[in-house]
Design a protein around this motif. Structure first.
Motif, short mmCIF file in Angstrom:
data_model
loop_
_atom_site.label_atom_id
_atom_site.label_comp_id
_atom_site.label_asym_id
_atom_site.label_seq_id
_atom_site.Cartn_x
_atom_site.Cartn_y
_atom_site.Cartn_z
N LEU A 106 0.88 -1.12 -0.08
CA LEU A 106 0.03 0.11 -0.08
C LEU A 106 0.91 1.21 0.06
CD1 LEU A 106 -2.86 1.26 0.31
CD2 LEU A 106 -2.43 1.06 2.84
N LEU A 107 0.62 2.10 -1.09
CA LEU A 107 1.22 3.34 -0.97
C LEU A 107 0.20 4.70 -0.71
CD1 LEU A 107 3.34 3.41 -4.35
CD2 LEU A 107 4.09 2.93 -1.82
N PHE A 108 -0.71 4.73 -1.04
CA PHE A 108 -1.80 5.84 -0.78
C PHE A 108 -3.07 5.08 -0.62
CE2 PHE A 108 1.75 7.87 -3.35
CZ PHE A 108 1.69 8.92 -2.75
N ILE A 109 -3.89 5.82 0.16
CA ILE A 109 -5.25 5.45 0.56
C ILE A 109 -5.88 6.69 0.84
CG2 ILE A 109 -4.73 4.90 2.91
CD1 ILE A 109 -6.56 2.39 2.52
N THR A 110 -7.45 6.49 0.80
CA THR A 110 -8.44 7.61 1.24
C THR A 110 -8.67 7.20 2.85
OG1 THR A 110 -10.20 5.97 0.41
CG2 THR A 110 -9.61 7.91 -0.98
N ASP A 111 -8.32 8.22 3.48
CA ASP A 111 -8.43 8.11 4.88
C ASP A 111 -9.61 8.71 5.61
OD1 ASP A 111 -7.81 10.71 4.71
OD2 ASP A 111 -6.20 10.72 6.37
N THR A 112 -10.47 9.33 4.73
CA THR A 112 -11.89 9.73 5.25
C THR A 112 -12.99 9.24 4.26
OG1 THR A 112 -11.50 11.77 3.99
CG2 THR A 112 -10.62 12.01 6.17
N ARG A 113 -14.07 9.40 4.90
CA ARG A 113 -15.24 9.03 3.89
C ARG A 113 -15.48 9.93 2.86
NH1 ARG A 113 -20.80 7.35 6.79
NH2 ARG A 113 -19.33 5.54 7.45
N GLN A 114 -15.52 9.45 1.78
CA GLN A 114 -15.77 10.22 0.57
C GLN A 114 -17.28 10.04 0.21
OE1 GLN A 114 -14.12 12.68 -1.15
NE2 GLN A 114 -15.54 13.15 -2.47
N GLN A 115 -18.24 10.54 0.82
CA GLN A 115 -19.59 10.24 0.76
C GLN A 115 -20.17 10.73 -0.72
OE1 GLN A 115 -21.93 10.78 4.33
NE2 GLN A 115 -23.86 10.99 2.99
N VAL A 116 -20.95 10.03 -1.56
CA VAL A 116 -21.41 10.57 -2.77
C VAL A 116 -22.76 10.06 -2.86
CG1 VAL A 116 -19.39 10.09 -3.60
CG2 VAL A 116 -20.70 8.26 -3.81
N ASP A 117 -23.54 10.71 -3.72
CA ASP A 117 -24.74 10.35 -4.35
C ASP A 117 -24.34 9.62 -5.62
OD1 ASP A 117 -27.23 9.81 -5.54
OD2 ASP A 117 -27.97 11.99 -5.15
N PRO A 118 -24.53 8.41 -5.71
CA PRO A 118 -23.88 7.67 -7.32
C PRO A 118 -24.91 8.24 -8.29
CG PRO A 118 -24.43 5.94 -5.34
CD PRO A 118 -24.80 7.39 -4.99
N LEU A 119 -26.19 8.48 -8.09
CA LEU A 119 -27.19 8.86 -9.18
C LEU A 119 -27.00 10.23 -9.68
CD1 LEU A 119 -30.21 6.83 -7.88
CD2 LEU A 119 -28.41 6.21 -9.39
N ASP A 120 -26.35 11.22 -8.98
CA ASP A 120 -26.26 12.56 -9.51
C ASP A 120 -25.44 12.89 -10.59
OD1 ASP A 120 -23.72 12.87 -8.46
OD2 ASP A 120 -24.20 14.43 -6.91
N GLY A 121 -24.59 11.94 -10.94
CA GLY A 121 -23.56 12.21 -12.15
C GLY A 121 -22.55 12.98 -12.02
N LYS A 122 -22.34 13.75 -10.82
CA LYS A 122 -21.17 14.80 -10.51
C LYS A 122 -19.93 13.96 -10.70
CE LYS A 122 -24.12 17.66 -8.07
NZ LYS A 122 -24.40 18.40 -6.73
N LYS A 136 -4.18 9.59 0.78
CA LYS A 136 -3.02 10.03 1.82
C LYS A 136 -1.96 8.95 1.53
CE LYS A 136 -5.25 13.38 3.76
NZ LYS A 136 -4.83 14.78 3.69
N MET A 137 -0.67 9.37 1.87
CA MET A 137 0.51 8.58 1.86
C MET A 137 0.33 7.50 3.04
SD MET A 137 4.50 8.99 1.83
CE MET A 137 4.56 9.33 0.06
N ALA A 138 0.27 6.22 2.77
CA ALA A 138 0.42 5.42 3.81
C ALA A 138 1.75 5.19 4.57
CB ALA A 138 0.07 3.94 3.33
N ALA A 139 1.59 5.03 5.98
CA ALA A 139 2.78 4.95 6.99
C ALA A 139 3.66 3.76 6.30
CB ALA A 139 2.50 4.64 8.12
N PRO A 140 5.09 4.05 6.15
CA PRO A 140 6.09 3.23 5.71
C PRO A 140 6.34 2.01 6.51
CG PRO A 140 6.95 5.13 6.47
CD PRO A 140 5.68 5.33 6.74
#
Length: 138
Positions: free
Chosen positions: A111-127, A134-138
């Motif tokens: 693992l090099l990078f990962i999302t560390d917070t929730r990226q909440q989305v509305d899958p149907l809105d098309g945006k 974020k960089m993962a700890a070595p």
């Protein structure tokens, strides 16, 4: 003449009607997509064998594992920003549920990078969505 009409119905029209009825209705599965790009703030080039994995998940239940609705792997990932597009069945999306995108960049399973917070989305809105990893700890 009656024989010709009967023959037409038996060998022409009836198989056609049965064929039309037997074909499953076209669903809108894979017709809906959520798109965006993944990036990170560090000024580091990715190795040529880096892999980006992005998942659309139902994260409604806090004490249960997320249910994956759709996912996409980009191999090789290239350099940031990395564009992605995830196809999913819109009939799976239920009102009142919470959906999020989660992503990771790996190299040879590390693992090099990962999302560390929730990226909440509305899958149907098309945006288009922007995921900052974020960089993962070595």
């Amino acid at each position: 003449m009656l024989d010709r009409i009967a023959e037409f119905f038996i060998f022409g029209l009836v198989p056609l009607v049965i064929g039309v009825l037997a074909v499953p209705e076209l669903t809108s599965a894979a017709e809906k997509t959520i798109a965006g790009e993944a990036t990170y703030r560090e000024r580091i080039a990715l190795p040529p064998n880096a892999v980006l994995s992005v998942e659309l998940a139902d994260v409604s239940l806090a004490d249960a594992p997320a249910t994956i609705i759709g996912q996409r792997k980009i191999v090789p990932a290239g350099q940031v920003p990395i564009k992605f597009e995830i196809s999913f069945d819109p009939q799976v999306i239920k009102p009142g549920r919470t959906y999020a995108l989660q992503a990771r960049i790996t190299v040879d399973g590390r693992l090099l990078f990962i999302t560390d917070t929730r990226q909440q989305v509305d899958p149907l809105d098309g945006k288009p969505q922007i995921l900052v990893l974020k960089m993962a700890a070595p």
